[in-house]
Design an enzyme around this catalytic site. Structure first.
Site, PDB file in Angstrom:
ATOM      1  N   GLU A   1      -5.792  17.192  -8.404  1.00  0.00           N
ATOM      2  CA  GLU A   1      -6.337  17.955  -9.682  1.00  0.00           C
ATOM      3  C   GLU A   1      -7.830  18.097  -9.532  1.00  0.00           C
ATOM      4  OE1 GLU A   1      -5.737  15.198 -13.327  1.00  0.00           O
ATOM      5  OE2 GLU A   1      -5.147  17.091 -14.344  1.00  0.00           O
TER       6      GLU A   1
ATOM      7  N   GLU B   1       7.320  21.172 -23.017  1.00  0.00           N
ATOM      8  CA  GLU B   1       6.721  21.367 -21.752  1.00  0.00           C
ATOM      9  C   GLU B   1       7.456  22.436 -21.025  1.00  0.00           C
ATOM     10  OE1 GLU B   1       4.159  19.865 -20.590  1.00  0.00           O
ATOM     11  OE2 GLU B   1       3.992  17.897 -21.892  1.00  0.00           O
TER      12      GLU B   1
ATOM     13  N   ARG C   1      -4.382  22.537 -10.676  1.00  0.00           N
ATOM     14  CA  ARG C   1      -3.540  21.425 -11.403  1.00  0.00           C
ATOM     15  C   ARG C   1      -3.830  21.493 -12.879  1.00  0.00           C
ATOM     16  NH1 ARG C   1      -0.459  16.085  -9.270  1.00  0.00           N
ATOM     17  NH2 ARG C   1       0.655  15.663 -11.094  1.00  0.00           N
TER      18      ARG C   1
ATOM     19  N   HIS D   1      -3.637  15.815 -26.726  1.00  0.00           N
ATOM     20  CA  HIS D   1      -3.998  14.368 -26.866  1.00  0.00           C
ATOM     21  C   HIS D   1      -4.912  13.957 -27.891  1.00  0.00           C
ATOM     22  CE1 HIS D   1      -3.529  14.961 -22.040  1.00  0.00           C
ATOM     23  NE2 HIS D   1      -2.503  14.321 -22.635  1.00  0.00           N
TER      24      HIS D   1
ATOM     25  N   ASN E   1      -2.562  21.325 -17.951  1.00  0.00           N
ATOM     26  CA  ASN E   1      -2.932  20.862 -19.411  1.00  0.00           C
ATOM     27  C   ASN E   1      -2.858  21.813 -20.636  1.00  0.00           C
ATOM     28  OD1 ASN E   1      -3.297  18.167 -18.511  1.00  0.00           O
ATOM     29  ND2 ASN E   1      -5.066  18.707 -17.770  1.00  0.00           N
TER      30      ASN E   1
ATOM     31  N   LYS F   1       2.178  11.888  -9.767  1.00  0.00           N
ATOM     32  CA  LYS F   1       1.255  10.971 -10.383  1.00  0.00           C
ATOM     33  C   LYS F   1       1.882   9.764 -11.114  1.00  0.00           C
ATOM     34  CE  LYS F   1      -2.298  13.880 -12.680  1.00  0.00           C
ATOM     35  NZ  LYS F   1      -2.741  14.450 -13.923  1.00  0.00           N
TER      36      LYS F   1
ATOM     37  N   ARG G   1       0.803  -1.149  -0.200  1.00  0.00           N
ATOM     38  CA  ARG G   1       0.046  -0.036  -0.080  1.00  0.00           C
ATOM     39  C   ARG G   1       0.791   1.199  -0.193  1.00  0.00           C
ATOM     40  NH1 ARG G   1      -2.430  -3.350   3.256  1.00  0.00           N
ATOM     41  NH2 ARG G   1      -4.226  -4.481   2.744  1.00  0.00           N
TER      42      ARG G   1
ATOM     43  N   LYS H   1       5.808  23.627 -11.855  1.00  0.00           N
ATOM     44  CA  LYS H   1       4.963  22.347 -11.683  1.00  0.00           C
ATOM     45  C   LYS H   1       4.712  22.162 -10.141  1.00  0.00           C
ATOM     46  CE  LYS H   1       3.595  17.718 -13.009  1.00  0.00           C
ATOM     47  NZ  LYS H   1       3.683  16.803 -14.016  1.00  0.00           N
TER      48      LYS H   1
ATOM     49  N   HIS I   1       4.993  12.847 -27.820  1.00  0.00           N
ATOM     50  CA  HIS I   1       3.958  13.916 -26.979  1.00  0.00           C
ATOM     51  C   HIS I   1       4.696  15.170 -27.393  1.00  0.00           C
ATOM     52  CE1 HIS I   1       1.501  14.915 -23.716  1.00  0.00           C
ATOM     53  NE2 HIS I   1       2.801  15.205 -23.089  1.00  0.00           N
TER      54      HIS I   1
ATOM     55  N   HIS J   1      -2.903  20.862 -23.885  1.00  0.00           N
ATOM     56  CA  HIS J   1      -2.797  19.232 -24.123  1.00  0.00           C
ATOM     57  C   HIS J   1      -4.291  18.756 -24.532  1.00  0.00           C
ATOM     58  CE1 HIS J   1       0.916  19.604 -22.031  1.00  0.00           C
ATOM     59  NE2 HIS J   1       0.947  18.277 -21.766  1.00  0.00           N
TER      60      HIS J   1
HETATM   61  N1  LIG Z   1       3.225  11.183 -14.164  1.00  0.00           N
HETATM   62  C1  LIG Z   1       3.224  12.313 -14.934  1.00  0.00           C
HETATM   63  O1  LIG Z   1       2.923  13.290 -14.338  1.00  0.00           O
HETATM   64  C2  LIG Z   1       3.736  12.292 -16.199  1.00  0.00           C
HETATM   65  C3  LIG Z   1       3.601  13.546 -17.048  1.00  0.00           C
HETATM   66  C4  LIG Z   1       4.118  13.435 -18.309  1.00  0.00           C
HETATM   67  C5  LIG Z   1       4.569  12.623 -18.958  1.00  0.00           C
HETATM   68  N2  LIG Z   1       4.404  11.340 -18.298  1.00  0.00           N
HETATM   69  C6  LIG Z   1       4.962   9.987 -18.964  1.00  0.00           C
HETATM   70  O2  LIG Z   1       6.098  10.001 -19.409  1.00  0.00           O
HETATM   71  C7  LIG Z   1       6.205   9.243 -20.493  1.00  0.00           C
HETATM   72  C8  LIG Z   1       7.284   9.812 -21.278  1.00  0.00           C
HETATM   73  O3  LIG Z   1       8.473   9.983 -20.778  1.00  0.00           O
HETATM   74  P1  LIG Z   1       9.835  10.361 -21.829  1.00  0.00           P
HETATM   75  O4  LIG Z   1       9.450  11.320 -22.666  1.00  0.00           O
HETATM   76  O5  LIG Z   1      10.960  10.598 -20.892  1.00  0.00           O
HETATM   77  O6  LIG Z   1       9.957   8.886 -22.372  1.00  0.00           O
HETATM   78  P2  LIG Z   1      10.523   7.507 -22.178  1.00  0.00           P
HETATM   79  O7  LIG Z   1      10.620   7.204 -20.805  1.00  0.00           O
HETATM   80  O8  LIG Z   1       9.818   6.621 -22.932  1.00  0.00           O
HETATM   81  O9  LIG Z   1      12.273   7.410 -22.662  1.00  0.00           O
HETATM   82  C9  LIG Z   1      12.447   7.863 -24.002  1.00  0.00           C
HETATM   83  C10 LIG Z   1      13.567   6.914 -24.375  1.00  0.00           C
HETATM   84  O10 LIG Z   1      14.762   7.569 -23.831  1.00  0.00           O
HETATM   85  C11 LIG Z   1      15.596   6.909 -23.330  1.00  0.00           C
HETATM   86  N3  LIG Z   1      16.411   7.307 -22.318  1.00  0.00           N
HETATM   87  C12 LIG Z   1      15.827   7.890 -21.153  1.00  0.00           C
HETATM   88  N4  LIG Z   1      16.877   8.669 -20.522  1.00  0.00           N
HETATM   89  C13 LIG Z   1      18.095   8.523 -21.504  1.00  0.00           C
HETATM   90  C14 LIG Z   1      19.242   9.203 -21.322  1.00  0.00           C
HETATM   91  N5  LIG Z   1      19.471   9.992 -20.478  1.00  0.00           N
HETATM   92  N6  LIG Z   1      20.152   9.065 -22.275  1.00  0.00           N
HETATM   93  C15 LIG Z   1      19.657   8.209 -23.465  1.00  0.00           C
HETATM   94  N7  LIG Z   1      18.487   7.725 -23.614  1.00  0.00           N
HETATM   95  C16 LIG Z   1      17.815   7.716 -22.425  1.00  0.00           C
HETATM   96  C17 LIG Z   1      14.682   5.663 -22.915  1.00  0.00           C
HETATM   97  O11 LIG Z   1      15.192   4.299 -22.908  1.00  0.00           O
HETATM   98  C18 LIG Z   1      13.520   5.578 -23.825  1.00  0.00           C
HETATM   99  O12 LIG Z   1      14.081   4.735 -24.964  1.00  0.00           O
HETATM  100  C19 LIG Z   1       4.937   8.728 -20.932  1.00  0.00           C
HETATM  101  O13 LIG Z   1       4.593   7.567 -20.633  1.00  0.00           O
HETATM  102  C20 LIG Z   1       4.007  10.019 -20.454  1.00  0.00           C
HETATM  103  O14 LIG Z   1       2.587   9.356 -20.128  1.00  0.00           O
HETATM  104  C21 LIG Z   1       4.043  11.246 -17.025  1.00  0.00           C
END
Ligand SMILES: NC(=O)c1ccc[n+]([C@@H]2O[C@H](COP(=O)([O-])OP(=O)(O)OC[C@H]3O[C@@H](n4cnc5c(N)ncnc54)[C@H](O)[C@@H]3O)[C@@H](O)[C@H]2O)c1
Length: 342
Positions: free
Chosen positions: A218, A166, A222, A233, A226, A124, A102, A208, A245, A229
């Site tokens: 949210e 972003e 919060r 989306h 968006n 999140k 939990r 943020k 994205h 967005h």
């Molecule tokens: N929780 C939240 O509030 C929130 C907000 C925005 C986005 N997200 C989520 O974040 C995700 C996208 O994140 P992202 O854009 O970081 O993509 P990702 O985590 O998919 O990483 C993209 C690629 O970069 C590589 N990588 C990571 N760090 C690296 C580094 N330092 N050097 C070389 N390669 C590296 C990874 O292996 C991957 O292939 C989505 O799933 C999205 O839903 C969550």
């Protein structure tokens, strides 16, 4: 904690944990090993493991694998988990930590720009299901977020650029100094090696964190995060998530600015600045004209809508977001004409 070469700053964030599990994206396994060494030196029992890269980490199977691993390690609620990777890794590992017993402590160590300024901030966590992205998750604020800018050295240029969408969003909704920094030195802002990287990252995190600290779940402001967005989306859906994205957000920001202008809220200077800044960073600002009907459909089922209404964050001025509920389709169409290409 934001800075360079921060491995030594990790142990205090997991103080009193006997076992610390370091879970990393394969792309940053070398960096994770440095973090693990620092934890061992500080006297922790350390377990390390690799998670699937990218979205593959955000599946129920992947999280079930983490739960099994936690069981094998006899992880208790006084232990801690460290998530090292992009937003996909921090979302998935964060969710595993939120649900194990939990909820056990998690420290997020984002390694992409998007992770640093967005995904790892705000508590999140989520995984995807067959029905859609981020449908299962939990609010689980991290015990700390370690933003080590040294790890950006290996980040592909395209991922940096996508994350900048972003950063620009944060500039428009909460801190226009971000926009000044980009405009003063667009090529510097276009790479992790620019002189203002640390300031851009810190300022974006602050925007943020300020919003989220007043509204974790949210139910109010919060939603301002968006900005851009709702259309983004819809574009992602229409493209079956083949568009990055950040690129969808960039187009969405130009659309949101146009909507603000169409409502009479935003003057031409601020509205036009959206396209100028994003173009300077090499981000897209237009989308095919004939996709508007599909996008309109997709926007009405965006999960951020409440009931059947479409909701858009628009600006009343720089740093002054507000919500526009259910605008007339004719207003949306007029705004879309500003992003329509071809
Ligand atoms: N929780 C939240 O509030 C929130 C907000 C925005 C986005 N997200 C989520 O974040 C995700 C996208 O994140 P992202 O854009 O970081 O993509 P990702 O985590 O998919 O990483 C993209 C690629 O970069 C590589 N990588 C990571 N760090 C690296 C580094 N330092 N050097 C070389 N390669 C590296 C990874 O292996 C991957 O292939 C989505 O799933 C999205 O839903 C969550």
């Amino acid at each position: 904690v934001v800075g360079h070469d921060l491995a030594g700053d990790l142990p205090p964030l997991v103080a009193s944990a006997s076992t610390v599990v370091v879970l990393c994206d394969r792309a940053v396994a070398g960096y994770a090993a440095v973090l693990a060494d620092a934890l061992v030196s500080a006297g922790h029992r350390v377990e390390t493991s690799v998670v699937e890269p990218g979205e593959r980490a955000k599946s129920l199977d992947a999280v079930a694998g983490l739960w099994d691993a936690f069981a094998g390690m006899r992880l208790t609620r006084s232990d801690a988990v460290v998530a090292v990777g992009g937003g996909a890794s921090t979302d998935s590992v964060g969710f595993a930590a939120a649900t194990w017993l939990r909820g056990i402590r998690v420290v997020q160590v984002p390694t992409t720009l998007l992770g640093m300024v967005d995904a790892a901030i705000g508590g999140k966590t989520a995984i995807n299901t067959a029905a859609g992205k981020n449908l299962v998750g939990a609010f689980h604020p991290p015990a700390g977020v370690l933003v080590d800018l040294s790890v950006l050295d290996s980040l592909p240029a395209a991922l940096w650029r996508d994350g900048m969408a972003e950063v620009v969003k944060a500039g428009f909704i909460g801190d226009p100094a971000i926009l000044d920094l980009v405009e003063r030195n667009p090529s510097g802002a276009g790479s992790p090696h620019g002189p203002d990287t640390r300031e851009l990252v810190e300022r974006s995190i602050r925007v943020k964190a300020d919003v989220v600290s007043g509204d974790l779940r949210e139910s109010g402001p919060r939603e301002y995060l968006n900005y851009g967005h709702t259309l983004a989306h819809a574009i992602e859906q229409v493209e079956h998530f083949r568009i990055p994205h950040g690129q969808a957000v960039s187009i969405g920001l130009v659309f949101a600015a146009a909507l603000g202008r169409q409502c009479g809220y935003l003057d031409d200077g601020v509205a036009d600045r959206h396209r100028q800044v994003l173009t300077q960073l090499g981000l897209p600002t237009s989308y095919p004209a004939d996709r508007f009907p599909d996008l309109l459909d997709a926007m009405s089922i965006d999960k951020k809508t409440r009931g059947a209404r479409r909701r858009f964050v628009v600006l009343k001025g720089l740093g002054m977001p507000t919500v526009l509920e259910d605008p007339q389709p004719s207003l949306l169409e007029a705004a879309y004409e500003e992003v329509a290409a071809g």
